[in-house]
Write a protein that holds these residues in place. Sequence first.
Motif, PDB file in Angstrom:
ATOM      1  N   LYS A  36       0.946  -1.408   0.057  1.00 33.42           N
ATOM      2  CA  LYS A  36       0.163  -0.099   0.086  1.00 33.42           C
ATOM      3  C   LYS A  36       0.845   1.247   0.007  1.00 33.42           C
ATOM      4  CE  LYS A  36      -3.640  -2.426   2.552  1.00 33.42           C
ATOM      5  NZ  LYS A  36      -4.390  -2.167   3.823  1.00 33.42           N
ATOM      6  N   TRP A  37       2.048   1.195  -0.502  1.00 37.23           N
ATOM      7  CA  TRP A  37       3.102   2.276  -0.430  1.00 37.23           C
ATOM      8  C   TRP A  37       2.887   3.364  -1.743  1.00 37.23           C
ATOM      9  CZ3 TRP A  37       6.659   2.924  -4.238  1.00 37.23           C
ATOM     10  CH2 TRP A  37       6.572   1.681  -5.224  1.00 37.23           C
ATOM     11  N   HIS A  38       2.288   2.848  -2.706  1.00 36.63           N
ATOM     12  CA  HIS A  38       2.314   3.663  -3.907  1.00 36.63           C
ATOM     13  C   HIS A  38       1.555   5.098  -3.564  1.00 36.63           C
ATOM     14  CE1 HIS A  38       3.576   0.593  -6.648  1.00 36.63           C
ATOM     15  NE2 HIS A  38       2.969  -0.503  -5.847  1.00 36.63           N
ATOM     16  N   GLY A  39       2.396   5.948  -4.043  1.00 33.25           N
ATOM     17  CA  GLY A  39       1.989   7.410  -3.732  1.00 33.25           C
ATOM     18  C   GLY A  39       2.065   7.956  -2.217  1.00 33.25           C
ATOM     19  N   ARG A  40       2.658   6.980  -1.413  1.00 30.99           N
ATOM     20  CA  ARG A  40       2.836   7.414  -0.004  1.00 30.99           C
ATOM     21  C   ARG A  40       4.332   7.146   0.568  1.00 30.99           C
ATOM     22  NH1 ARG A  40      -2.004   3.913   2.801  1.00 30.99           N
ATOM     23  NH2 ARG A  40      -1.785   5.410   4.528  1.00 30.99           N
ATOM     24  N   VAL A  41       5.000   6.424  -0.411  1.00 30.48           N
ATOM     25  CA  VAL A  41       6.392   5.964   0.153  1.00 30.48           C
ATOM     26  C   VAL A  41       7.075   6.202  -1.157  1.00 30.48           C
ATOM     27  CG1 VAL A  41       8.157   4.499   0.914  1.00 30.48           C
ATOM     28  CG2 VAL A  41       5.981   4.606   1.931  1.00 30.48           C
ATOM     29  N   ALA A  42       8.501   6.933  -1.258  1.00 29.83           N
ATOM     30  CA  ALA A  42       9.102   6.976  -2.431  1.00 29.83           C
ATOM     31  C   ALA A  42       9.723   5.325  -2.807  1.00 29.83           C
ATOM     32  CB  ALA A  42      10.457   7.743  -2.148  1.00 29.83           C
ATOM     33  N   GLU A  43       9.744   5.438  -4.106  1.00 28.21           N
ATOM     34  CA  GLU A  43       9.960   4.096  -4.687  1.00 28.21           C
ATOM     35  C   GLU A  43      11.425   3.575  -4.201  1.00 28.21           C
ATOM     36  OE1 GLU A  43      10.476   1.651  -9.074  1.00 28.21           O
ATOM     37  OE2 GLU A  43       9.570   3.796  -8.815  1.00 28.21           O
ATOM     38  N   ARG A  44      12.385   4.445  -4.133  1.00 33.74           N
ATOM     39  CA  ARG A  44      13.631   3.968  -3.661  1.00 33.74           C
ATOM     40  C   ARG A  44      13.952   3.669  -2.088  1.00 33.74           C
ATOM     41  NH1 ARG A  44      18.673   8.256  -4.736  1.00 33.74           N
ATOM     42  NH2 ARG A  44      17.875   7.606  -6.728  1.00 33.74           N
ATOM     43  N   THR A  45      12.669   4.083  -1.322  1.00 32.32           N
ATOM     44  CA  THR A  45      12.541   3.694   0.088  1.00 32.32           C
ATOM     45  C   THR A  45      11.867   2.484   0.031  1.00 32.32           C
ATOM     46  OG1 THR A  45      12.355   6.242   0.821  1.00 32.32           O
ATOM     47  CG2 THR A  45      11.628   4.484   2.171  1.00 32.32           C
ATOM     48  N   ALA A  46      10.880   2.271  -0.708  1.00 36.13           N
ATOM     49  CA  ALA A  46      10.220   0.960  -0.977  1.00 36.13           C
ATOM     50  C   ALA A  46      11.090   0.015  -1.054  1.00 36.13           C
ATOM     51  CB  ALA A  46       9.074   0.896  -1.883  1.00 36.13           C
ATOM     52  N   GLU A  47      11.889   0.110  -2.150  1.00 34.37           N
ATOM     53  CA  GLU A  47      12.984  -0.912  -2.600  1.00 34.37           C
ATOM     54  C   GLU A  47      14.029  -1.404  -1.352  1.00 34.37           C
ATOM     55  OE1 GLU A  47      14.845  -4.023  -3.951  1.00 34.37           O
ATOM     56  OE2 GLU A  47      12.952  -3.078  -4.768  1.00 34.37           O
ATOM     57  N   ARG A  48      14.670  -0.293  -0.727  1.00 28.91           N
ATOM     58  CA  ARG A  48      15.313  -0.395   0.452  1.00 28.91           C
ATOM     59  C   ARG A  48      14.692  -1.301   1.438  1.00 28.91           C
ATOM     60  NH1 ARG A  48      16.350   4.238   1.605  1.00 28.91           N
ATOM     61  NH2 ARG A  48      15.367   4.955   3.716  1.00 28.91           N
ATOM     62  N   VAL A  49      13.345  -0.938   1.652  1.00 28.89           N
ATOM     63  CA  VAL A  49      12.493  -1.862   2.971  1.00 28.89           C
ATOM     64  C   VAL A  49      12.423  -3.131   2.625  1.00 28.89           C
ATOM     65  CG1 VAL A  49      10.349  -2.141   3.835  1.00 28.89           C
ATOM     66  CG2 VAL A  49      11.554   0.065   3.713  1.00 28.89           C
ATOM     67  N   ARG A  50      12.127  -3.425   1.234  1.00 28.53           N
ATOM     68  CA  ARG A  50      11.966  -4.927   0.600  1.00 28.53           C
ATOM     69  C   ARG A  50      13.288  -5.567   0.903  1.00 28.53           C
ATOM     70  NH1 ARG A  50       8.359  -2.524  -3.114  1.00 28.53           N
ATOM     71  NH2 ARG A  50      10.073  -1.999  -4.555  1.00 28.53           N
ATOM     72  N   ALA A  51      14.464  -4.952   0.270  1.00 30.81           N
ATOM     73  CA  ALA A  51      15.812  -5.458   0.336  1.00 30.81           C
ATOM     74  C   ALA A  51      15.974  -5.794   1.904  1.00 30.81           C
ATOM     75  CB  ALA A  51      16.914  -4.563  -0.019  1.00 30.81           C
ATOM     76  N   THR A  52      15.665  -5.021   2.684  1.00 25.67           N
ATOM     77  CA  THR A  52      16.263  -5.164   3.975  1.00 25.67           C
ATOM     78  C   THR A  52      15.379  -6.291   4.768  1.00 25.67           C
ATOM     79  OG1 THR A  52      16.744  -2.711   4.320  1.00 25.67           O
ATOM     80  CG2 THR A  52      16.224  -4.070   6.515  1.00 25.67           C
TER      81      THR A  52
END
Length: 355
Positions: A36-52
Amino acid sequence: MARPQHDTTAPRPTSRDVARAAGVSQATVSLVLGGKWHGRVAERTAERVRATARDLGYRPNLAARNLRLGRTRTALLVVPALTNEFFARLHTGAARVAARHGFGVVLYPSPEGVAPSGGADGAPAPRVSDPFDSARAALDGVLASSMASDALATLRDDALPLVMLDSDPARSLGAATVNLDIADGMRQVAEHLLALGHRDLLHLTADIDSWTFDVRREALATALRGTGAGHRTVKAALTVDDARTATEAALTGPGPRPTALICDDDVLAAGVCKAARRLGLRVPEDLSVTGFDDLTLATAVEPELTTVRLPAEDFGEQGMTTLLDVLAGRTPAPTPLPVRLVVRGSTAQSPAPRR
């Protein structure tokens, strides 16, 4: 670069661990991993969270999440029988849509849900047993297909969202009802046989207290009104043997023999074909036969059966889509799904009157 090996004896990583390692809040982790991150979290941040999360070996605790949200993403599909091909296809369609939305579908057979109109002693048909006593907390909603009018009374006061399939919209217990255009299917059958010159018809109807079979009976009577065709109705249980027995009695009784038999179901039509063969009648030269459903059985008999094709998988898909709409607070439009007559070898021109 090789990913780190996770110590299986270490405590299971939490969303707080992911948030700390990624340098974000737990709310951000929840948004990203919940999709549910689209439009609320930056794509680069979302990818960092997934990678972590991958590096830490984090897996969401779905049970805890569902309890917190009050949702288990599970629907119950109640059907009269597991052995009937129509309901198997219906489940396939419902499960397909459910999977696309992260839902599971639990199948519950309720033979009492579609029952004869009463016992020999005049007792009312049994009601469906309540499948929800031990499972209410594990369900988000219910799809109930082809149930007798009073069979789901156990759900009347239940808080679970309910969508009825193949059921009377005027007496529905559910938040929505999804139907096939059964009446139009029977109209197509009647018009097909009338065009072939048939004017003496027999309707072999299923001896079942269910809205869907009431519709077939009423639609046939309406379609034949004013055409000059006569028809009578004979009931049979929904088995090949009972259909054969009822047909043999009807075809050897007093009065003119019908030139066409209209059956509420392909199983009944198979019984009619057996009866005709035992009586030395040819299908379709002496007797045209039609079915309803277009089960695999329809092309297994010889000649192959003229029948109404019911799009069971599409029906299941529409049912599950409607339940998801109800769960989301939307009001679905009650548009019946179209059905189609498939003409095969079991119908032909009416034979000339016997002299």
